[in-house]
Write a protein that holds these residues in place. Sequence first.
Motif, PDB file in Angstrom:
ATOM      1  N   ARG A  21      11.613  -1.790   8.811  1.00  0.00           N
ATOM      2  CA  ARG A  21      10.175  -2.039   8.948  1.00  0.00           C
ATOM      3  C   ARG A  21       9.497  -0.863   9.643  1.00  0.00           C
ATOM      4  O   ARG A  21      10.074  -0.215  10.505  1.00  0.00           O
ATOM      5  CB  ARG A  21       9.934  -3.316   9.749  1.00  0.00           C
ATOM      6  CG  ARG A  21      10.555  -4.561   9.164  1.00  0.00           C
ATOM      7  CD  ARG A  21      10.194  -5.794   9.996  1.00  0.00           C
ATOM      8  NE  ARG A  21      10.591  -5.655  11.394  1.00  0.00           N
ATOM      9  CZ  ARG A  21      10.258  -6.507  12.356  1.00  0.00           C
ATOM     10  NH1 ARG A  21       9.508  -7.559  12.078  1.00  0.00           N
ATOM     11  NH2 ARG A  21      10.667  -6.313  13.593  1.00  0.00           N
ATOM     12  N   GLU A  48       5.434  -4.397   6.928  1.00  0.00           N
ATOM     13  CA  GLU A  48       6.659  -4.858   6.286  1.00  0.00           C
ATOM     14  C   GLU A  48       6.418  -5.133   4.802  1.00  0.00           C
ATOM     15  O   GLU A  48       5.371  -5.661   4.409  1.00  0.00           O
ATOM     16  CB  GLU A  48       7.131  -6.130   6.987  1.00  0.00           C
ATOM     17  CG  GLU A  48       8.480  -6.632   6.558  1.00  0.00           C
ATOM     18  CD  GLU A  48       8.932  -7.816   7.415  1.00  0.00           C
ATOM     19  OE1 GLU A  48      10.049  -8.303   7.175  1.00  0.00           O
ATOM     20  OE2 GLU A  48       8.158  -8.254   8.301  1.00  0.00           O
ATOM     21  N   ASP A  49       7.389  -4.751   3.999  1.00  0.00           N
ATOM     22  CA  ASP A  49       7.394  -5.073   2.570  1.00  0.00           C
ATOM     23  C   ASP A  49       8.284  -6.298   2.389  1.00  0.00           C
ATOM     24  O   ASP A  49       9.504  -6.199   2.358  1.00  0.00           O
ATOM     25  CB  ASP A  49       7.938  -3.887   1.774  1.00  0.00           C
ATOM     26  CG  ASP A  49       8.162  -4.204   0.298  1.00  0.00           C
ATOM     27  OD1 ASP A  49       7.613  -5.216  -0.174  1.00  0.00           O
ATOM     28  OD2 ASP A  49       8.897  -3.447  -0.361  1.00  0.00           O
ATOM     29  N   ASN A  51       8.301  -8.696  -0.196  1.00  0.00           N
ATOM     30  CA  ASN A  51       8.758  -9.084  -1.537  1.00  0.00           C
ATOM     31  C   ASN A  51       9.448  -7.956  -2.308  1.00  0.00           C
ATOM     32  O   ASN A  51       9.793  -8.113  -3.471  1.00  0.00           O
ATOM     33  CB  ASN A  51       7.588  -9.623  -2.369  1.00  0.00           C
ATOM     34  CG  ASN A  51       6.466  -8.603  -2.512  1.00  0.00           C
ATOM     35  OD1 ASN A  51       6.632  -7.422  -2.193  1.00  0.00           O
ATOM     36  ND2 ASN A  51       5.311  -9.062  -2.983  1.00  0.00           N
ATOM     37  N   ASP A  53       8.361  -4.992  -3.390  1.00  0.00           N
ATOM     38  CA  ASP A  53       7.638  -4.265  -4.439  1.00  0.00           C
ATOM     39  C   ASP A  53       7.185  -2.881  -3.973  1.00  0.00           C
ATOM     40  O   ASP A  53       6.396  -2.221  -4.634  1.00  0.00           O
ATOM     41  CB  ASP A  53       6.432  -5.067  -4.910  1.00  0.00           C
ATOM     42  CG  ASP A  53       5.393  -5.276  -3.812  1.00  0.00           C
ATOM     43  OD1 ASP A  53       5.673  -4.910  -2.641  1.00  0.00           O
ATOM     44  OD2 ASP A  53       4.313  -5.812  -4.116  1.00  0.00           O
ATOM     45  N   HIS A  54       7.680  -2.432  -2.806  1.00  0.00           N
ATOM     46  CA  HIS A  54       7.395  -1.110  -2.260  1.00  0.00           C
ATOM     47  C   HIS A  54       5.945  -0.972  -1.791  1.00  0.00           C
ATOM     48  O   HIS A  54       5.431   0.142  -1.680  1.00  0.00           O
ATOM     49  CB  HIS A  54       7.748  -0.006  -3.252  1.00  0.00           C
ATOM     50  CG  HIS A  54       9.158  -0.066  -3.748  1.00  0.00           C
ATOM     51  ND1 HIS A  54      10.236  -0.194  -2.898  1.00  0.00           N
ATOM     52  CD2 HIS A  54       9.674  -0.030  -5.001  1.00  0.00           C
ATOM     53  CE1 HIS A  54      11.351  -0.223  -3.609  1.00  0.00           C
ATOM     54  NE2 HIS A  54      11.034  -0.140  -4.886  1.00  0.00           N
ATOM     55  N   VAL A  55       5.296  -2.079  -1.531  1.00  0.00           N
ATOM     56  CA  VAL A  55       3.944  -2.074  -0.967  1.00  0.00           C
ATOM     57  C   VAL A  55       3.948  -2.986   0.257  1.00  0.00           C
ATOM     58  O   VAL A  55       4.454  -4.110   0.196  1.00  0.00           O
ATOM     59  CB  VAL A  55       2.898  -2.573  -1.993  1.00  0.00           C
ATOM     60  CG1 VAL A  55       1.518  -2.646  -1.352  1.00  0.00           C
ATOM     61  CG2 VAL A  55       2.874  -1.673  -3.216  1.00  0.00           C
ATOM     62  N   ALA A  56       3.399  -2.506   1.356  1.00  0.00           N
ATOM     63  CA  ALA A  56       3.359  -3.320   2.572  1.00  0.00           C
ATOM     64  C   ALA A  56       2.476  -4.543   2.363  1.00  0.00           C
ATOM     65  O   ALA A  56       1.338  -4.422   1.913  1.00  0.00           O
ATOM     66  CB  ALA A  56       2.846  -2.487   3.741  1.00  0.00           C
ATOM     67  N   ASP A  57       3.016  -5.732   2.659  1.00  0.00           N
ATOM     68  CA  ASP A  57       2.225  -6.940   2.470  1.00  0.00           C
ATOM     69  C   ASP A  57       2.224  -7.845   3.702  1.00  0.00           C
ATOM     70  O   ASP A  57       1.733  -8.960   3.642  1.00  0.00           O
ATOM     71  CB  ASP A  57       2.715  -7.731   1.240  1.00  0.00           C
ATOM     72  CG  ASP A  57       4.220  -7.790   1.135  1.00  0.00           C
ATOM     73  OD1 ASP A  57       4.733  -7.702   0.018  1.00  0.00           O
ATOM     74  OD2 ASP A  57       4.874  -7.912   2.185  1.00  0.00           O
ATOM     75  N   ARG A  58       2.774  -7.377   4.808  1.00  0.00           N
ATOM     76  CA  ARG A  58       2.699  -8.153   6.048  1.00  0.00           C
ATOM     77  C   ARG A  58       2.427  -7.198   7.205  1.00  0.00           C
ATOM     78  O   ARG A  58       3.090  -6.185   7.353  1.00  0.00           O
ATOM     79  CB  ARG A  58       3.996  -8.910   6.299  1.00  0.00           C
ATOM     80  CG  ARG A  58       4.001  -9.665   7.644  1.00  0.00           C
ATOM     81  CD  ARG A  58       5.333 -10.355   7.900  1.00  0.00           C
ATOM     82  NE  ARG A  58       5.556 -11.422   6.946  1.00  0.00           N
ATOM     83  CZ  ARG A  58       6.737 -12.041   6.783  1.00  0.00           C
ATOM     84  NH1 ARG A  58       7.783 -11.652   7.494  1.00  0.00           N
ATOM     85  NH2 ARG A  58       6.862 -13.014   5.902  1.00  0.00           N
TER      86      ARG A  58
END
Length: 639
Positions: A21, A48-49, A51, A53-58
């Motif tokens: 992370r 943090e990624d 799921n 998919d190489h995109v931070a979503d948290r």
Amino acid sequence: SELDAVRPISIQAFTFDERGRMWAVETFDYPNNLTSPFAGNDRIVILEDVNGDHVADRLTVFATGLNIPQGIEIVPQGVVVAMAPYLVLFTDANGDDIADLPQGRILYQGFTKGDTHGANNNLRFGLDNWLYGDNGYNGGNVNGTSFGSGIWRVRTDTTRFEVYAPCGCGNSSAFGMMEDGQVFSAAATDGGNTHSKHGVIPGVNSATISAYGNAFINITQDIVQGDQWGGFTAASSQEIYTARLFPQTFWNRAAFTTEGTGHLVNVDFLTANNSTWSATRNATTPNVFASTDAWTAPLFSKVGPDGALWVLDWYTYVLLHNGMPSSFQGAGAAWINPLRTRSRERLYRLVPSSNALDPVLDLRNASYAQLVATFQNANMFWRSTAQKMILRNATTPLAKAQVESLLVTALSSRQNDVVGIDGYALHALWTAQGLGLFTANPAKWDPILRGLLLHPSPAVRMNVARAMPRSAASIQAIKDQCTVNDNDPKVRLWTLLGMAGQPALAGINMWSTFHNLDTWSQQAFTRAAAGSGVTDVATRPCTPVLDAVVAIKTPQVLPARGLRFVSNREGWEPQPDGSVAPGELILFDLRGSVVDRISYDGQQWSGNLRASHSPVYLYVFRTYGGVTLQGKLLRNASL
């Protein structure tokens, strides 16, 4: 407006933890809001990624109330932030991703907070268990030691602060480290060729190593600068490539310098120049990142846990901090300009054209055996992370004894790679030193260290000379193994520097040709001769007889289940021996580089594993729905 609807923030720097992370220091107060240190609007966040998919979503907010933090690093005790006038440690004892103390604990103070620019910055936990940082023109006085611009280092237990590599330059704001612990920096707004400097001898001004001067090669003329026109005036990171995902020419030899005003990330390739290095670049491809977009402004780069080069782009037309008349400046000495935006920042990852990324590990629950095995990982990030976790956790006599046995095994390794690195032995060496094992049991460790002075990796020999206790046994080993006459000039230099603190011992003779190799060798010899008893002679008195390189060992992996392989004309086709979850099959060679990868959707594979000249593969099957790791060595002469 749309810009007003977005909180105007900028990430100043980032690092990664044992789960891969990103931890970042995020500033709202830059560039002109100077407050008391813990009354600001800045914060530490975790990206943090979730799921994959190489995109931070948290995004998790770890700590708030900071003012102009300019560096962050994970250390065994927690996370440290550089925030003038302090160096602050934040801990998280219960693991809830919220700082135990909102204001942390001040480790050191005395970094001058003169403005929002030239302060302490760019933290890095070193191979040698010190925390390193850089400092801009504001300088300071910590524990009675005054300093200006350049690299310093501290013990995170608050016992020691040292000026390590002063730069003799205007505004040092970049720090990089090789896999063997050598340090590099870059300076902004200073002119000359100071975008690439090497800290050769502790306490002495860094060597300027650029072979071509200060000019960068931009691909647009739409640039905004206040000085050093057409050259490095905002060099703000000096990252060495310390993984194996990129082509071999990059391995531990490529130095990336972000230059926001030129809209680029320059890449120098380091070639040995006696005791130091020479930095040159490819005239046709001088950058790994460059843009014609005048708003692109790379500020910071770092090798990530996936082997990619992560680049922080502030995306602002005006990056320039100072250099304008004071009537145009705010309280932080920054140019007030409506074209300075902080709402379009981007984080990029630079990867090879194959788009293959190394797998991201999760070491939270790793055993000591698994952590020591991680010292064989191809990416220095994971080796360093495992080292920090052992130092964090192995605090009892029983734990130290368990780790000691594993470290002794690792240090029997003789696996020199093509750039002279044996990460297994290097990190085992400094982990043992950090745990105090050398001095706790000299009867056991003195012979081991003596033997390591003949290791086939020059990086290991150099670091043994740095890590050895200051004792009669150590100086005797240096004499008996003829280390001052090693063929590698950097091994010789660090042996001499290590001897400076050793007891005197007669009969240590160094060939005058080696002594007079360059000014750095001469300075190191002078230090050693002052107390250790070394003298120079006209002919080479001896040559170390180095150990031979043995077969490369592979990381410990879990047993493979559910897969076998059948050859066909295209390569090797996986054949499930039962139920296999959808996922990805990743093949590594024994250096840890990704050789090939194919995916499985639950019914069929996306292709075949291509044949290779290498007789040995390590494969890892990673499920998409979890963190299942399965591996096995494949041995077949036709591969």
